[in-house]
Design a protein around this motif. Sequence first.
Motif, PDB file in Angstrom:
ATOM      1  N   PHE A 260      46.443  50.402  84.614  1.00 11.81           N
ATOM      2  CA  PHE A 260      45.239  51.189  84.351  1.00 11.81           C
ATOM      3  C   PHE A 260      44.027  50.305  84.629  1.00 11.81           C
ATOM      4  O   PHE A 260      44.142  49.075  84.683  1.00 11.81           O
ATOM      5  CB  PHE A 260      45.194  51.685  82.899  1.00 11.81           C
ATOM      6  N   ASN A 261      42.881  50.923  84.860  1.00 13.52           N
ATOM      7  CA  ASN A 261      41.687  50.118  85.144  1.00 13.52           C
ATOM      8  C   ASN A 261      40.483  50.493  84.288  1.00 13.52           C
ATOM      9  O   ASN A 261      39.390  49.987  84.512  1.00 13.52           O
ATOM     10  CB  ASN A 261      41.314  50.187  86.633  1.00 13.52           C
ATOM     11  N   THR A 262      40.671  51.395  83.330  1.00  6.34           N
ATOM     12  CA  THR A 262      39.596  51.712  82.394  1.00  6.34           C
ATOM     13  C   THR A 262      40.152  51.699  80.973  1.00  6.34           C
ATOM     14  O   THR A 262      41.337  51.984  80.752  1.00  6.34           O
ATOM     15  CB  THR A 262      38.967  53.088  82.671  1.00  6.34           C
ATOM     16  N   LEU A 263      39.308  51.375  80.021  1.00  2.00           N
ATOM     17  CA  LEU A 263      39.710  51.361  78.625  1.00  2.00           C
ATOM     18  C   LEU A 263      38.472  51.420  77.747  1.00  2.00           C
ATOM     19  O   LEU A 263      37.349  51.140  78.206  1.00  2.00           O
ATOM     20  CB  LEU A 263      40.520  50.119  78.280  1.00  2.00           C
ATOM     21  N   ASN A 264      38.659  51.783  76.501  1.00  4.56           N
ATOM     22  CA  ASN A 264      37.591  51.758  75.511  1.00  4.56           C
ATOM     23  C   ASN A 264      37.839  50.599  74.554  1.00  4.56           C
ATOM     24  O   ASN A 264      38.941  50.462  74.007  1.00  4.56           O
ATOM     25  CB  ASN A 264      37.541  53.068  74.727  1.00  4.56           C
ATOM     26  N   ILE A 265      36.829  49.767  74.360  1.00  4.29           N
ATOM     27  CA  ILE A 265      36.944  48.625  73.457  1.00  4.29           C
ATOM     28  C   ILE A 265      36.100  48.904  72.220  1.00  4.29           C
ATOM     29  O   ILE A 265      34.920  49.257  72.323  1.00  4.29           O
ATOM     30  CB  ILE A 265      36.480  47.323  74.139  1.00  4.29           C
ATOM     31  N   ASP A 266      36.712  48.740  71.064  1.00  2.61           N
ATOM     32  CA  ASP A 266      36.042  49.018  69.796  1.00  2.61           C
ATOM     33  C   ASP A 266      35.401  47.741  69.258  1.00  2.61           C
ATOM     34  O   ASP A 266      36.092  46.841  68.783  1.00  2.61           O
ATOM     35  CB  ASP A 266      37.048  49.569  68.786  1.00  2.61           C
ATOM     36  N   ILE A 378      42.246  47.671  68.609  1.00  3.24           N
ATOM     37  CA  ILE A 378      41.898  47.104  69.912  1.00  3.24           C
ATOM     38  C   ILE A 378      42.540  47.873  71.058  1.00  3.24           C
ATOM     39  O   ILE A 378      42.245  47.601  72.229  1.00  3.24           O
ATOM     40  CB  ILE A 378      42.276  45.611  70.004  1.00  3.24           C
ATOM     41  N   GLY A 379      43.433  48.825  70.768  1.00  4.58           N
ATOM     42  CA  GLY A 379      43.975  49.709  71.794  1.00  4.58           C
ATOM     43  C   GLY A 379      44.545  48.974  72.986  1.00  4.58           C
ATOM     44  O   GLY A 379      45.310  48.023  72.844  1.00  4.58           O
ATOM     45  N   ASN A 380      44.156  49.417  74.192  1.00  3.51           N
ATOM     46  CA  ASN A 380      44.667  48.810  75.416  1.00  3.51           C
ATOM     47  C   ASN A 380      44.218  47.370  75.601  1.00  3.51           C
ATOM     48  O   ASN A 380      44.796  46.640  76.410  1.00  3.51           O
ATOM     49  CB  ASN A 380      44.228  49.635  76.635  1.00  3.51           C
ATOM     50  N   ALA A 381      43.186  46.970  74.859  1.00  5.08           N
ATOM     51  CA  ALA A 381      42.778  45.570  74.938  1.00  5.08           C
ATOM     52  C   ALA A 381      43.912  44.661  74.485  1.00  5.08           C
ATOM     53  O   ALA A 381      44.026  43.519  74.931  1.00  5.08           O
ATOM     54  CB  ALA A 381      41.528  45.325  74.095  1.00  5.08           C
ATOM     55  N   GLY A 382      44.777  45.164  73.604  1.00  3.52           N
ATOM     56  CA  GLY A 382      45.920  44.380  73.174  1.00  3.52           C
ATOM     57  C   GLY A 382      46.855  44.062  74.321  1.00  3.52           C
ATOM     58  O   GLY A 382      47.388  42.950  74.424  1.00  3.52           O
ATOM     59  N   THR A 383      47.065  45.023  75.213  1.00  5.74           N
ATOM     60  CA  THR A 383      47.907  44.798  76.389  1.00  5.74           C
ATOM     61  C   THR A 383      47.276  43.762  77.309  1.00  5.74           C
ATOM     62  O   THR A 383      47.975  42.919  77.882  1.00  5.74           O
ATOM     63  CB  THR A 383      48.110  46.118  77.154  1.00  5.74           C
ATOM     64  N   ILE A 384      45.976  43.816  77.445  1.00  5.39           N
ATOM     65  CA  ILE A 384      45.279  42.831  78.270  1.00  5.39           C
ATOM     66  C   ILE A 384      45.429  41.432  77.677  1.00  5.39           C
ATOM     67  O   ILE A 384      45.630  40.445  78.401  1.00  5.39           O
ATOM     68  CB  ILE A 384      43.792  43.208  78.412  1.00  5.39           C
TER      69      ILE A 384
END
Length: 392
Positions: A260-266, A378-384
């Motif tokens: 994926f190339n977009t995500l929302n960071i909290d 942290i959502g997808n930021a965790g995968t990053i």
Amino acid sequence: MKKSYLFLLMLLFAFLISCNGDDTMTSPETNVTAVQTGKITGKVMSQNGTKPIGGASVFVFDDKYKIYHTNSDASGNFTLEAPSGNQTIYIQTGNGSNFRTEISTSVKANETVSLDVTQTKLTQVAKIAYVKGNYDKIEDIIQTLGYTATEITHADLANITTLAQYDIVFLNCGSRKYAQTAALYPLIETNLAIFVANGGSIYASDWDVSYLVGGTDNTNNCSLAGGFVPDAKLCSKNIGSSGIVASTISNPALATAMGFNTLNIDYDLGSWQKIINYDANYWDVLVKDTSTNDPLMIRTNQFSATGLPTTTIGNAPNTAFTTVCITLPGNIQISVSVPTVAVPYLVALGATVGPCSGATNSGYIYYTTFHNHATGNIGNAGTILQYVILNL
């Protein structure tokens, strides 16, 4: 007499052509037997088998040291064309110096070998340390992948002998605690410079940018006293506000590995660090704010400084691997670690010793303006951040 001699020459030339079967010269290469190949399939997994790993290098060499290479996709799957025979398959992330696995298998021409997930787990080679923070727990993310990290203190950072035992150091947000240990910081910053200049890698999040550029618990201005990254390379201020930030992965390799190339960071607290300016030739922007293009996650392996001592870092004395840069078809360059005994042969084919980019001996510095706590939103930021761990 001359006509007879010329006629004989023409007959001899015609005879040679007829023996060849056509009127072209036979290249020695046409007599080379083509390499027989088969396919190897598998799925790259973390050490505990819970996390598929995208973006890993999977490769093998034939008996003439030609490389056969592919990358795992976002789900960890790969298909590698490989020369037939008994082969050693290498699976690596980053440049292979910190995480890598070797698999012995037999490849049959025109057949497919499927490797079991028990064989394709990525092994930790690096010695990893972390400094405990108030807001982050990168150690939890490391452990969820099945890897291990040792907690160290400011006193350990101030002791180069202790620090040099590790390959990677994670600095959790809120770990600086400047008021309690301010006297140690000049030595800590010097040691971090020595560590990175000799190949060690560090990750810092949010307020812990102050280890890099100076300041106290965080940075509230540019060109503050302290730090080891030159002031002209980075300035960050604690003026970020709370809220959801729509973000874009701007690094193609990272986007491919993530799928994926977009995500929302909290940004769930106030006073987040905001990158005010940075040297684009020094830092690679991995994630940015979609609306403002402000960098949110950056990395560099360009660090160098004069006068720093040469120090052996981490697991280097115990390894028989060397990092090299190999150019693939299409002028694509990859940094991988290979058995040291193979290096002369690869250099003879055009490889160079050391990584493909960056200062000669520099390790990586990763910095995220956002947190890494495993239990937070942290959502997808965790995968990053899992990618960060495996590619330092």
